[in-house]
Design an enzyme around this catalytic site. Structure first.
Site, PDB file in Angstrom:
ATOM      1  N   GLN A  67      39.918  39.686  43.650  1.00 28.51           N
ATOM      2  CA  GLN A  67      40.379  41.070  43.798  1.00 28.51           C
ATOM      3  C   GLN A  67      41.843  41.230  43.407  1.00 28.51           C
ATOM      4  OE1 GLN A  67      39.548  44.149  44.235  1.00 28.51           O
ATOM      5  NE2 GLN A  67      37.373  43.680  44.224  1.00 28.51           N
ATOM      6  N   GLU A 112      31.645  26.284  51.219  1.00 29.88           N
ATOM      7  CA  GLU A 112      30.454  26.686  50.464  1.00 29.88           C
ATOM      8  C   GLU A 112      29.745  25.469  49.867  1.00 29.88           C
ATOM      9  OE1 GLU A 112      31.999  31.222  49.571  1.00 29.88           O
ATOM     10  OE2 GLU A 112      32.125  29.770  47.955  1.00 29.88           O
ATOM     11  N   GLY A 162      39.593  35.562  32.184  1.00 29.91           N
ATOM     12  CA  GLY A 162      39.051  35.511  33.551  1.00 29.91           C
ATOM     13  C   GLY A 162      39.065  36.919  34.136  1.00 29.91           C
ATOM     14  N   PHE A 163      39.064  36.999  35.465  1.00 28.81           N
ATOM     15  CA  PHE A 163      38.993  38.308  36.118  1.00 28.81           C
ATOM     16  C   PHE A 163      40.183  39.187  35.726  1.00 28.81           C
ATOM     17  CE2 PHE A 163      36.295  35.924  39.092  1.00 28.81           C
ATOM     18  CZ  PHE A 163      35.210  36.785  39.133  1.00 28.81           C
ATOM     19  N   GLY A 164      41.393  38.598  35.701  1.00 23.82           N
ATOM     20  CA  GLY A 164      42.580  39.384  35.413  1.00 23.82           C
ATOM     21  C   GLY A 164      42.625  39.843  33.971  1.00 23.82           C
ATOM     22  N   VAL A 210      45.955  28.056  24.116  1.00 24.11           N
ATOM     23  CA  VAL A 210      47.381  28.406  23.995  1.00 24.11           C
ATOM     24  C   VAL A 210      48.230  27.222  24.453  1.00 24.11           C
ATOM     25  CG1 VAL A 210      49.194  29.955  24.837  1.00 24.11           C
ATOM     26  CG2 VAL A 210      46.946  30.865  24.222  1.00 24.11           C
TER      27      VAL A 210
HETATM   28  C1  LIG Z   1      35.101  27.271  42.884  1.00 27.83           C
HETATM   29  C2  LIG Z   1      35.825  28.581  43.089  1.00 27.83           C
HETATM   30  C3  LIG Z   1      35.315  29.517  43.996  1.00 27.83           C
HETATM   31  C4  LIG Z   1      35.962  30.727  44.188  1.00 27.83           C
HETATM   32  N1  LIG Z   1      35.424  31.628  45.057  1.00 27.83           N
HETATM   33  C5  LIG Z   1      36.002  32.839  45.206  1.00 27.83           C
HETATM   34  C6  LIG Z   1      35.426  33.829  46.054  1.00 27.83           C
HETATM   35  O1  LIG Z   1      34.396  33.606  46.671  1.00 27.83           O
HETATM   36  N2  LIG Z   1      36.041  35.050  46.130  1.00 27.83           N
HETATM   37  C7  LIG Z   1      37.179  35.322  45.433  1.00 27.83           C
HETATM   38  O2  LIG Z   1      37.688  36.446  45.509  1.00 27.83           O
HETATM   39  N3  LIG Z   1      37.756  34.411  44.647  1.00 27.83           N
HETATM   40  C8  LIG Z   1      37.205  33.180  44.516  1.00 27.83           C
HETATM   41  N4  LIG Z   1      37.774  32.238  43.695  1.00 27.83           N
HETATM   42  C9  LIG Z   1      39.060  32.559  43.051  1.00 27.83           C
HETATM   43  C10 LIG Z   1      38.862  33.452  41.855  1.00 27.83           C
HETATM   44  O3  LIG Z   1      37.845  32.958  41.032  1.00 27.83           O
HETATM   45  C11 LIG Z   1      40.197  33.543  41.130  1.00 27.83           C
HETATM   46  O4  LIG Z   1      41.112  34.144  42.002  1.00 27.83           O
HETATM   47  C12 LIG Z   1      40.097  34.344  39.857  1.00 27.83           C
HETATM   48  O5  LIG Z   1      39.202  33.749  38.962  1.00 27.83           O
HETATM   49  C13 LIG Z   1      41.468  34.482  39.219  1.00 27.83           C
HETATM   50  O6  LIG Z   1      41.357  35.164  38.018  1.00 27.83           O
HETATM   51  P1  LIG Z   1      42.379  34.881  36.840  1.00 27.83           P
HETATM   52  O7  LIG Z   1      42.045  35.869  35.785  1.00 27.83           O
HETATM   53  O8  LIG Z   1      43.754  34.827  37.363  1.00 27.83           O
HETATM   54  O9  LIG Z   1      42.064  33.404  36.359  1.00 27.83           O
HETATM   55  P2  LIG Z   1      40.703  32.751  35.898  1.00 27.83           P
HETATM   56  O10 LIG Z   1      39.539  33.558  36.317  1.00 27.83           O
HETATM   57  O11 LIG Z   1      40.790  31.341  36.340  1.00 27.83           O
HETATM   58  O12 LIG Z   1      40.764  32.816  34.313  1.00 27.83           O
HETATM   59  C14 LIG Z   1      41.699  32.098  33.565  1.00 27.83           C
HETATM   60  C15 LIG Z   1      41.224  32.077  32.133  1.00 27.83           C
HETATM   61  O13 LIG Z   1      42.277  31.592  31.341  1.00 27.83           O
HETATM   62  C16 LIG Z   1      41.765  30.677  30.399  1.00 27.83           C
HETATM   63  N5  LIG Z   1      42.848  29.754  30.047  1.00 27.83           N
HETATM   64  C17 LIG Z   1      43.542  28.955  30.888  1.00 27.83           C
HETATM   65  N6  LIG Z   1      44.480  28.276  30.213  1.00 27.83           N
HETATM   66  C18 LIG Z   1      44.372  28.644  28.907  1.00 27.83           C
HETATM   67  C19 LIG Z   1      45.047  28.270  27.721  1.00 27.83           C
HETATM   68  N7  LIG Z   1      46.054  27.392  27.728  1.00 27.83           N
HETATM   69  N8  LIG Z   1      44.658  28.837  26.561  1.00 27.83           N
HETATM   70  C20 LIG Z   1      43.633  29.721  26.523  1.00 27.83           C
HETATM   71  N9  LIG Z   1      42.962  30.109  27.624  1.00 27.83           N
HETATM   72  C21 LIG Z   1      43.333  29.585  28.804  1.00 27.83           C
HETATM   73  C22 LIG Z   1      40.609  30.000  31.111  1.00 27.83           C
HETATM   74  O14 LIG Z   1      39.684  29.451  30.187  1.00 27.83           O
HETATM   75  C23 LIG Z   1      40.041  31.172  31.907  1.00 27.83           C
HETATM   76  O15 LIG Z   1      39.038  31.870  31.200  1.00 27.83           O
HETATM   77  C24 LIG Z   1      37.142  31.009  43.475  1.00 27.83           C
HETATM   78  C25 LIG Z   1      37.661  30.083  42.573  1.00 27.83           C
HETATM   79  C26 LIG Z   1      36.999  28.867  42.376  1.00 27.83           C
HETATM   80  C27 LIG Z   1      37.554  27.869  41.392  1.00 27.83           C
END
Ligand SMILES: Cc1cc2nc3c(=O)[nH]c(=O)nc-3n(C[C@H](O)[C@H](O)[C@H](O)COP(=O)(O)OP(=O)(O)OC[C@H]3O[C@@H](n4cnc5c(N)ncnc54)[C@H](O)[C@@H]3O)c2cc1C
Length: 431
Positions: A319, A174, A12-14, A78
């Protein structure tokens, strides 16, 4: 092969930002994700409401990391981490359970829906987190209109044309706004027996107002805008029951065949894998450098990390995940090069945005508060810029211009619909 190995769980983003930031370091990187794509979740609601196609907001992780020669991508789910042996355990389809050794581990697995102990709501009120969720919700919304067109009973037709969105945060707002646009603008000419403009959309929020992360005046502006679009905004009322007939809110039953959940999230099981301290939402409590207590080689970033700054938990927004991804890479770099560690992680707030239908958004950054078209223009620009690949940016931009001019949507498809159901509910499809 003798280079230190950094394993990243989650693209994901992180996770993706961390992988990109590690590119110039002498390390091997393995990014493992259960999906083969990086998903731009902020536009997921546009797939769910038929504006965009799934491929416009999701990029194959392999393609994004194509030029990162020391990065490998693994498609796997995982299931655990053996921190003592520095191994990640994952399930890889037909290959079964596999293990991966690491020197450094970055966990970025995000969050999932939380029904606050009412798991029985889930089948009746899907949430939005994956592309599968979005196409499922799109099926449900579009199928409800089709079923209403066929229905002759007035009360049943009314229930089919009633949509309830639970949760008044940015996603709920939204979604409600986009369903209103869909019903009142995009589809108004397309049916013969129903008038889609009479669709009822109810946005239910348990707290005193919608958009609690925004200032009161912007939340009031968004409420006014939603009401002008025909959305009923009901604050201060928690949903008590949800079933296939609708919801009960504040003791009142509302017949609605499509209920969508945008009310809560909880951390992925990472805290249990790591045996790490967690907060009430199940997120891992990390140290000042984003590492896990007593495990300096393990970092937890993004939505699944609980990090307090100035007495407040950082929000689960893109962010935060992006900045944490960069920071974790910086800490690893300093350790590898025996440099002084970087200063403790500190989030730089880049502002808050939420869109309310077409041409209207609210924006808050420090003292700057904007609502209406200017905020929407900023929202559009930022969302296009942050898409992972140039072809996605071009495609979303063109789609929005086309829709703006014609009022038409990009993907009004019901995929793998089970036609036998008269309720308008459909089977879940993968994308
Ligand atoms: C509908 C929606 C709208 C949003 N709108 C906004 C917005 O307008 N502005 C904003 O700033 N933020 C928004 N967000 C929040 C933003 O998307 C999250 O804060 C961001 O995606 C977090 O990034 P992350 O890398 O922590 O996790 P994620 O982007 O959720 O990525 C997690 C990744 O881990 C993978 N994963 C999870 N578990 C496992 C596992 N067991 N094994 C292997 N892979 C795994 C998933 O497949 C995924 O690819 C929104 C979120 C949602 C759901």
């Amino acid at each position: 092969m003798n280079l230190p190995h950094v394993v990243i769980i989650g693209g994901g983003f992180g996770g993706l930002t961390a992988a990109r930031a590690l590119r110039r370091l002498p390390v091997r990187v393995t990014l493992i994700d259960r999906a083969n794509h990086h998903l731009f979740q902020p536009l997921l609601y546009q797939v769910a409401t038929a504006m965009l196609m799934p491929g416009q907001i999701a990029a194959p992780i392999r393609q994004v990391l194509q030029r990162h020669r020391r990065a490998q991508v693994v498609l796997g789910d995982v299931t655990g981490v053996e921190a003592g042996r520095r191994q990640v355990i994952y399930h890889a389809g037909e290959s079964g359970q596999q293990r991966l050794d690491y020197d450094y581990l970055i966990v970025a697995t995000g969050v999932r829906h939380s029904y606050f102990g009412r798991g029985d709501f889930e089948p009746f009120a899907p949430g939005l987190k994956t592309l599968g969720d979005a196409t499922h919700v799109r099926n449900r919304i579009l199928s409800a209109f089709e079923a209403a067109e066929r229905e002759t009973d007035v009360a049943k037709r009314r229930a089919l044309l009633t949509f309830v969105v639970v949760g008044g945060g940015p996603t709920g707002v939204e979604l409600a706004g986009a369903i209103a646009e869909l019903a009142r603008v995009a589809m108004k000419e397309d049916f013969r027996r129903i008038d889609t403009r009479l669709t009822r959309i109810l946005l239910v929020e348990a707290g005193p107002r919608i958009l609690p992360s925004f200032s009161e005046d912007l939340a009031a502006a968004a409420t006014g805008r939603l009401r002008a679009m025909g959305v009923d905004v009901a604050c201060g009322s928690a949903v008590e029951e949800i079933d296939d007939g609708g919801v009960r809110v504040g003791g009142v039953a509302v017949a609605g065949r499509t209920v969508l959940w945008a009310a809560g999230v909880e951390g992925s099981p990472a805290a249990a894998w790591l045996g790490a301290p967690r907060d009430r939402a199940g997120r891992v409590q990390v140290r000042y450098d984003l590492s896990v207590p007593d495990r300096p080689e393990i970092f937890v970033i993004g939505d699944v990390a609980a990090f307090e700054q100035d007495g407040r938990q950082l929000p689960g927004v893109a962010q935060v995940a992006l900045q944490m991804g960069r920071h974790a890479a910086r800490v690893i770099e300093a350790r590898l090069l025996n440099d002084a560690p970087p200063p403790p992680f500190s989030y730089r707030d880049t502002g808050n945005l939420a869109v309310v239908g077409r041409n209207y958004a609210v924006l808050e950054r420090g003292r700057l508060r904007l609502s209406g078209y200017p905020a929407w223009a900023v929202w559009s620009m930022i969302h296009i810029l942050f898409l992972a690949l140039p072809n996605m940016r071009a495609s979303v931009f063109l789609q929005w211009v086309w829709s703006y001019v014609t009022g038409q949507l990009g993907s009004r498809l019901i995929v793998e619909q089970k036609f036998s159901s008269s309720s308008g509910r459909s089977s879940r499809s993968g994308g």
